[in-house]
Design an enzyme around this catalytic site. Structure first.
Site, PDB file in Angstrom:
ATOM      1  CE  LYS A  11      38.101  43.766  31.274  1.00  0.00           C
ATOM      2  NZ  LYS A  11      39.368  43.026  31.265  1.00  0.00           N
ATOM      3  CG  ASP A 141      35.895  41.813  34.123  1.00  0.00           C
ATOM      4  OD1 ASP A 141      36.499  41.974  35.206  1.00  0.00           O
ATOM      5  OD2 ASP A 141      36.397  41.254  33.136  1.00  0.00           O
TER       6      ASP A 141
HETATM    7  O1  C5P Z   1      33.786  36.449  37.228  1.00  0.00           O
HETATM    8  P1  C5P Z   1      33.848  35.821  35.895  1.00  0.00           P
HETATM    9  O2  C5P Z   1      32.743  34.812  35.677  1.00  0.00           O
HETATM   10  O3  C5P Z   1      33.939  36.789  34.757  1.00  0.00           O
HETATM   11  O4  C5P Z   1      35.204  34.984  35.861  1.00  0.00           O
HETATM   12  C1  C5P Z   1      35.485  34.069  34.832  1.00  0.00           C
HETATM   13  C2  C5P Z   1      36.621  33.175  35.269  1.00  0.00           C
HETATM   14  O5  C5P Z   1      37.841  33.926  35.377  1.00  0.00           O
HETATM   15  C3  C5P Z   1      36.432  32.543  36.636  1.00  0.00           C
HETATM   16  O6  C5P Z   1      35.705  31.344  36.544  1.00  0.00           O
HETATM   17  C4  C5P Z   1      37.858  32.286  37.078  1.00  0.00           C
HETATM   18  O7  C5P Z   1      38.392  31.138  36.441  1.00  0.00           O
HETATM   19  C5  C5P Z   1      38.613  33.485  36.478  1.00  0.00           C
HETATM   20  N1  C5P Z   1      38.767  34.581  37.455  1.00  0.00           N
HETATM   21  C6  C5P Z   1      39.648  34.418  38.501  1.00  0.00           C
HETATM   22  N2  C5P Z   1      39.807  35.440  39.403  1.00  0.00           N
HETATM   23  C7  C5P Z   1      39.150  36.605  39.250  1.00  0.00           C
HETATM   24  C8  C5P Z   1      38.257  36.787  38.184  1.00  0.00           C
HETATM   25  C9  C5P Z   1      38.086  35.750  37.287  1.00  0.00           C
HETATM   26  O8  C5P Z   1      40.275  33.369  38.640  1.00  0.00           O
HETATM   27  N3  C5P Z   1      39.342  37.586  40.136  1.00  0.00           N
END
Ligand code: C5P
Length: 305
Positions: A11, A141
């Site tokens: 994406k 995501d």
């Molecule tokens: O959700 P995911 O594990 O992919 O997110 C990875 C990192 O990206 C999280 O640990 C956080 O540090 C950051 N993140 C964030 N806010 C979001 C999505 C991701 O701070 N909405």
């Protein structure tokens, strides 16, 4: 049963508006996801246990990737097994095309493809909606990689509202050898906001400009180009100053505009049409860069054989 092969798209974010850091360590977002025609492939075969390997014929180096329980692919398969009470195993083979730590949701696409592949292999018969809620437990995501197309993402990015795209959009992606860690990009944004709080004021409430959605629905690339925004672009450019010149080079090569994809460092250049995209890709390739020409929207995680 022979192998079930599922592909899931990478994406880009046409808008990524980031609110203040919340107590759970995440940032509230308002984003517009667009799935592009660059896919991860997951092949699932019957096995007694859960096993993961990366296809050495992947478009990107995979030798250093973890294949243990820390990998999102194994976590996705385990989550589906637990949710359905399934005790079967699977041999999972992943072929990667989406860059690692590239801001294109490659790991999320692997997890999404795994959910769909194991659901088929094991006959667990969860609906797409069920799979999307499991996906939300794996990463912000991942639900979008299941659903594909184009969608507004809110919450952490996992709450999706489908949005229409009026026709095909053409992009040139410019890859980088060194990735950017997503948490590091968010941290850099927070630090910058804290340092300049006096000038910047409080972090904004995340929102998507309706003009962007209107241009997207109309398939009007000329109107869409100036609407692309990414709050993580400035931190990514501070971490990788060479990307500033790379953005300018893409526009000189004929792109309507260029943007850092998600937390970067992949750059996405919007072209007027497929022919322009081919010419831009050719020019950037001629300058020695790794690029891919892709169209969008692409469908979500789907069985391909
Ligand atoms: O959700 P995911 O594990 O992919 O997110 C990875 C990192 O990206 C999280 O640990 C956080 O540090 C950051 N993140 C964030 N806010 C979001 C999505 C991701 O701070 N909405």
């Amino acid at each position: 049963m022979s192998a079930v092969i599922v592909r899931a798209p990478g994406k880009i974010n046409l808008a990524l508006s980031v609110g203040p850091l919340a107590d759970d360590g995440y940032h509230p977002l308002a984003t517009v996801f667009l799935a592009v025609g660059l896919y991860e492939y997951v092949a699932a075969e019957p096995a007694d246990t859960l096993q993961l390997e990366f296809d050495p014929a992947s478009a990107i180096p995979v030798a250093d990737l973890a294949t243990d329980d820390s990998n999102l692919v194994i976590r996705a398969a385990r989550l589906l097994a637990e949710a359905t009470g399934c005790t079967a195993g699977a041999r999972l083979r992943v072929k990667k095309n989406v860059p690692i730590a590239g801001g294109m949701g490659g790991g999320s696409a692997d997890a999404a493809a795994t959910l769909v592949a194991c659901n088929e292999l094991w006959g667990t018969n969860l609906t797409r909606t069920d799979l999307e809620s499991l996906a939300a437990q794996l990463g912000s995501d991942v639900p979008f990689a299941v659903s594909g197309g184009a969608a507004i993402g809110t919450g952490r990015g996992e709450q999706l509202a489908r949005t229409l795209v009026g026709g095909e959009l053409h992009w040139v992606l410019r890859f980088n050898d060194r990735g950017i860690s997503t948490p590091a990009a968010y941290r850099a944004l927070d630090e910058h906001r804290a340092q300049f709080a006096e000038h910047l004021g409080p972090a904004p409430i995340p929102e998507v400009d309706p003009a962007l959605l209107q241009a997207l629905r109309a398939g009007d690339v000329g109107a869409l180009a100036p609407q692309l925004v990414n709050d993580l672009q400035a931190p990514a450019l501070r971490m990788r100053p060479e990307l500033v010149a790379a953005l300018a080079a893409g526009e000189r090569a004929g792109a309507l505009t260029g943007i850092v994809s998600g937390s970067g460092p992949t750059l996405a250049f919007l072209a007027r049409d497929a022919q322009d995209a081919a010419a831009i890709a050719e020019r950037l390739r001629g300058d020695g860069h790794r690029v891919a020409q892709v169209s969008s929207p692409a469908e979500g995680a789907t069985r391909c054989c």
